[in-house]
Design a protein around this motif. Structure first.
Motif, PDB file in Angstrom:
ATOM      1  N   GLY A  44       8.744  28.237-104.947  1.00 19.38           N
ATOM      2  CA  GLY A  44       7.975  29.034-105.896  1.00 19.38           C
ATOM      3  C   GLY A  44       6.484  28.820-105.865  1.00 19.38           C
ATOM      4  O   GLY A  44       5.776  29.293-106.762  1.00 19.38           O
ATOM      5  N   ALA A  45       5.965  28.123-104.854  1.00 19.27           N
ATOM      6  CA  ALA A  45       4.515  27.961-104.738  1.00 19.27           C
ATOM      7  C   ALA A  45       3.903  29.216-104.128  1.00 19.27           C
ATOM      8  O   ALA A  45       4.570  29.969-103.414  1.00 19.27           O
ATOM      9  CB  ALA A  45       4.190  26.748-103.869  1.00 19.27           C
ATOM     10  N   CYS A  46       2.638  29.436-104.407  1.00 18.57           N
ATOM     11  CA  CYS A  46       1.907  30.543-103.792  1.00 18.57           C
ATOM     12  C   CYS A  46       1.414  30.071-102.425  1.00 18.57           C
ATOM     13  O   CYS A  46       0.607  29.146-102.330  1.00 18.57           O
ATOM     14  CB  CYS A  46       0.730  30.955-104.675  1.00 18.57           C
ATOM     15  N   LEU A  47       1.904  30.697-101.386  1.00 23.08           N
ATOM     16  CA  LEU A  47       1.593  30.286-100.018  1.00 23.08           C
ATOM     17  C   LEU A  47       0.266  30.879 -99.562  1.00 23.08           C
ATOM     18  O   LEU A  47       0.033  32.085 -99.694  1.00 23.08           O
ATOM     19  CB  LEU A  47       2.711  30.740 -99.083  1.00 23.08           C
ATOM     20  N   GLY A 102       6.633  36.258-103.502  1.00 26.50           N
ATOM     21  CA  GLY A 102       6.988  35.421-102.363  1.00 26.50           C
ATOM     22  C   GLY A 102       8.273  34.655-102.590  1.00 26.50           C
ATOM     23  O   GLY A 102       9.110  34.526-101.681  1.00 26.50           O
ATOM     24  N   MET A 103       8.457  34.160-103.803  1.00 27.11           N
ATOM     25  CA  MET A 103       9.674  33.416-104.122  1.00 27.11           C
ATOM     26  C   MET A 103      10.907  34.321-104.028  1.00 27.11           C
ATOM     27  O   MET A 103      11.933  33.933-103.456  1.00 27.11           O
ATOM     28  CB  MET A 103       9.557  32.823-105.527  1.00 27.11           C
ATOM     29  N   ARG A 104      10.798  35.521-104.573  1.00 24.40           N
ATOM     30  CA  ARG A 104      11.948  36.438-104.530  1.00 24.40           C
ATOM     31  C   ARG A 104      12.270  36.849-103.094  1.00 24.40           C
ATOM     32  O   ARG A 104      13.443  36.948-102.711  1.00 24.40           O
ATOM     33  CB  ARG A 104      11.650  37.674-105.384  1.00 24.40           C
ATOM     34  N   GLN A 105      11.232  37.097-102.307  1.00 24.50           N
ATOM     35  CA  GLN A 105      11.459  37.463-100.908  1.00 24.50           C
ATOM     36  C   GLN A 105      12.088  36.302-100.148  1.00 24.50           C
ATOM     37  O   GLN A 105      12.991  36.497 -99.322  1.00 24.50           O
ATOM     38  CB  GLN A 105      10.128  37.867-100.258  1.00 24.50           C
ATOM     39  N   ALA A 106      11.636  35.092-100.438  1.00 28.21           N
ATOM     40  CA  ALA A 106      12.199  33.906 -99.786  1.00 28.21           C
ATOM     41  C   ALA A 106      13.675  33.745-100.133  1.00 28.21           C
ATOM     42  O   ALA A 106      14.500  33.413 -99.275  1.00 28.21           O
ATOM     43  CB  ALA A 106      11.418  32.661-100.204  1.00 28.21           C
ATOM     44  N   ARG A 154       5.325  39.487 -96.616  1.00 29.62           N
ATOM     45  CA  ARG A 154       4.290  40.513 -96.541  1.00 29.62           C
ATOM     46  C   ARG A 154       2.945  39.943 -97.002  1.00 29.62           C
ATOM     47  O   ARG A 154       2.849  39.416 -98.114  1.00 29.62           O
ATOM     48  CB  ARG A 154       4.688  41.703 -97.412  1.00 29.62           C
ATOM     49  N   PRO A 155       1.910  40.052 -96.162  1.00 31.04           N
ATOM     50  CA  PRO A 155       0.590  39.543 -96.567  1.00 31.04           C
ATOM     51  C   PRO A 155       0.050  40.303 -97.773  1.00 31.04           C
ATOM     52  O   PRO A 155       0.248  41.516 -97.907  1.00 31.04           O
ATOM     53  CB  PRO A 155      -0.277  39.771 -95.321  1.00 31.04           C
ATOM     54  N   ASN A 156      -0.589  39.556 -98.659  1.00 34.02           N
ATOM     55  CA  ASN A 156      -1.173  40.086 -99.900  1.00 34.02           C
ATOM     56  C   ASN A 156      -0.129  40.561-100.912  1.00 34.02           C
ATOM     57  O   ASN A 156      -0.482  41.047-101.987  1.00 34.02           O
ATOM     58  CB  ASN A 156      -2.159  41.231 -99.620  1.00 34.02           C
ATOM     59  N   ILE A 157       1.139  40.434-100.560  1.00 38.67           N
ATOM     60  CA  ILE A 157       2.219  40.747-101.499  1.00 38.67           C
ATOM     61  C   ILE A 157       3.062  39.502-101.754  1.00 38.67           C
ATOM     62  O   ILE A 157       3.288  39.118-102.902  1.00 38.67           O
ATOM     63  CB  ILE A 157       3.110  41.892-100.967  1.00 38.67           C
ATOM     64  N   ASP A 158       3.510  38.874-100.669  1.00 38.91           N
ATOM     65  CA  ASP A 158       4.357  37.681-100.782  1.00 38.91           C
ATOM     66  C   ASP A 158       3.596  36.390-100.491  1.00 38.91           C
ATOM     67  O   ASP A 158       4.093  35.305-100.788  1.00 38.91           O
ATOM     68  CB  ASP A 158       5.540  37.778 -99.810  1.00 38.91           C
ATOM     69  N   TYR A 159       2.454  36.496 -99.867  1.00 37.88           N
ATOM     70  CA  TYR A 159       1.616  35.320 -99.622  1.00 37.88           C
ATOM     71  C   TYR A 159       0.167  35.761 -99.480  1.00 37.88           C
ATOM     72  O   TYR A 159      -0.124  36.956 -99.313  1.00 37.88           O
ATOM     73  CB  TYR A 159       2.084  34.542 -98.385  1.00 37.88           C
TER      74      TYR A 159
END
Length: 377
Positions: free
Chosen positions: A294-297, A345-349, A310-315
């Motif tokens: 759940g960290a912001c990558l 990002g967490m949900r996509q992961a 996805r850049p700017n969406i998930d990280y």
């Protein structure tokens, strides 16, 4: 006399360099010959090994290197492959390990034949994560593959040129699973047709999110010395700008996977460095571990990572590492944006990553007919 030695020094240096090359080449040829001779003997002795029997779950033979530095609780190959296999619970397996040295290689080859005779594995998994020279020579693998009934699948954690070259010399390999970079296998005319790119098999019982405040602003867990000094320099700049950074991992400050996951769960941002300009760009396990926690990558705008996130969406992407301090400072003034990207990002992961997901894809891929093997996202 000094003048004579000085004038002859370049010639002496070239001579010594040539002798060193000849010695190394001769040593390699002798070792390769010993391996092949032993393999031929064992191939004759075990010429009629039966195929694997019908089982409710496949049985795998996992072959890895073994490197346990002082103070380490578990070796990295065990953490990456064995722990995730146990969590996935899709197959039983036996792990065989190998360390450097010709005597170890010869013992490894003997043990491989004996284990295949006793256990009759459905699949042999060769996990390459560093120097392939630790393992038997390519010619030896060719003979092994031609003799043993179990197919050989390669798990490639480091797709550097020497590993690709090594695998290209073993055409009997049934499949190659790369977990760091699609491009090297995809660009190989000998490997592309039987290769797949998958995310690292991360244990979700270890790497998972939790509710509550994140008390650390930025974390980085990884190497920061020698060839990776550039990482330390950027993180130092970030700290000097007023943003505290938790730094750990690497050889000197290694922690258990459980402790690493706890650090990520307690961090708002996790920074990742994907590679250097003179090397391949890789999507390493840190990407999956951070987002699953759940960290912001914060990651290079990485074509390999972009296959999953996805850049700017998930990280949060950067194009140059010098941008990292300014990116972090700007985002800290926009908590809503951080939260939006972090949660996405967490949900996509959670959709894409995990030991069970990756191992299911590995086993499914190994069963495909050769003409259907290629699987690049």
């Amino acid at each position: 006399m000094k003048e004579l030695l000085r004038s002859k020094a370049p010639s002496l240096f070239r001579l010594l360099k040539g002798l060193k090359y000849i010695f190394g080449r001769t040593k390699n040829l002798l070792e390769s010959g010993l391996q092949l001779a032993l393999t031929c003997f064992l191939s004759a002795r075990f010429a009629k090994l039966p195929p694997a029997p019908e089982r409710s779950k496949p049985h795998l033979l996992l072959l890895t290197d073994f490197n346990l530095p002082p103070g380490y609780e578990q070796d990295s190959a065990y953490e990456l492959w064995a722990l995730s296999l146990m969590e996935a619970d899709l197959a039983s397996f036996t792990r065989m390990t190998l360390t450097k040295g010709i005597s170890n290689k010869l013992k490894f080859i003997r043990d491989l034949y004996e284990t295949c005779k006793t256990e009759k594995p459905d699949l042999i998994l060769l996990a390459l994560g560093g120097d392939p020279d630790i393992f038997p020579a390519a010619k030896t693998w060719r003979k092994i593959c031609q003799n043993l009934p179990s197919p050989l699948l390669v798990l490639l954690a480091d797709s550097l040129p020497h590993s690709i070259s090594y695998l290209e010399r073993i055409p009997e390999i049934c499949a190659v699973i790369s977990i760091d970079s699609a491009a090297p296998c995809q660009n190989s005319s000998l490997l592309a047709a039987k290769s797949s790119f998958l995310p690292s098999p991360i244990c979700t019982r270890i790497f998972f999110p939790q509710n509550g405040p994140r008390l650390q602003q930025v974390a980085f867990m990884g190497l920061r010395s020698h060839h990776y000094r550039y990482r330390a320099e950027i993180l130092d700049k970030l700290e000097k700008s007023g943003v505290p950074v938790y730094k750990g991992g690497g050889y000197d400050a290694r922690v258990s996977l459980e402790n690493m996951a706890e650090i990520y769960r307690n961090s708002l941002f996790v920074v990742n460095f994907s590679g250097k300009n003179d090397r391949i760009i890789q999507c390493k396990g840190r990407v999956m571990e951070a987002t699953l926690c759940g960290a912001c990558l914060i990651e290079y705008d990485n074509p390999e990572t972009n296959k999953w996130l996805r850049p700017n969406i998930d990280y949060v992407p950067y194009s140059d590492i010098e941008e990292i301090p300014e990116i972090v400072r700007n985002l800290l003034r926009k908590p809503d944006k951080i939260e939006k990207i972090r949660l996405s990002g967490m949900r996509q992961a959670q959709k894409k990553f995990g030991a069970e997901k990756t191992w299911r894809q590995i086993l499914d891929f190994s069963k495909r007919p050769p003409m259907e093997k290629t699987a690049f996202p």
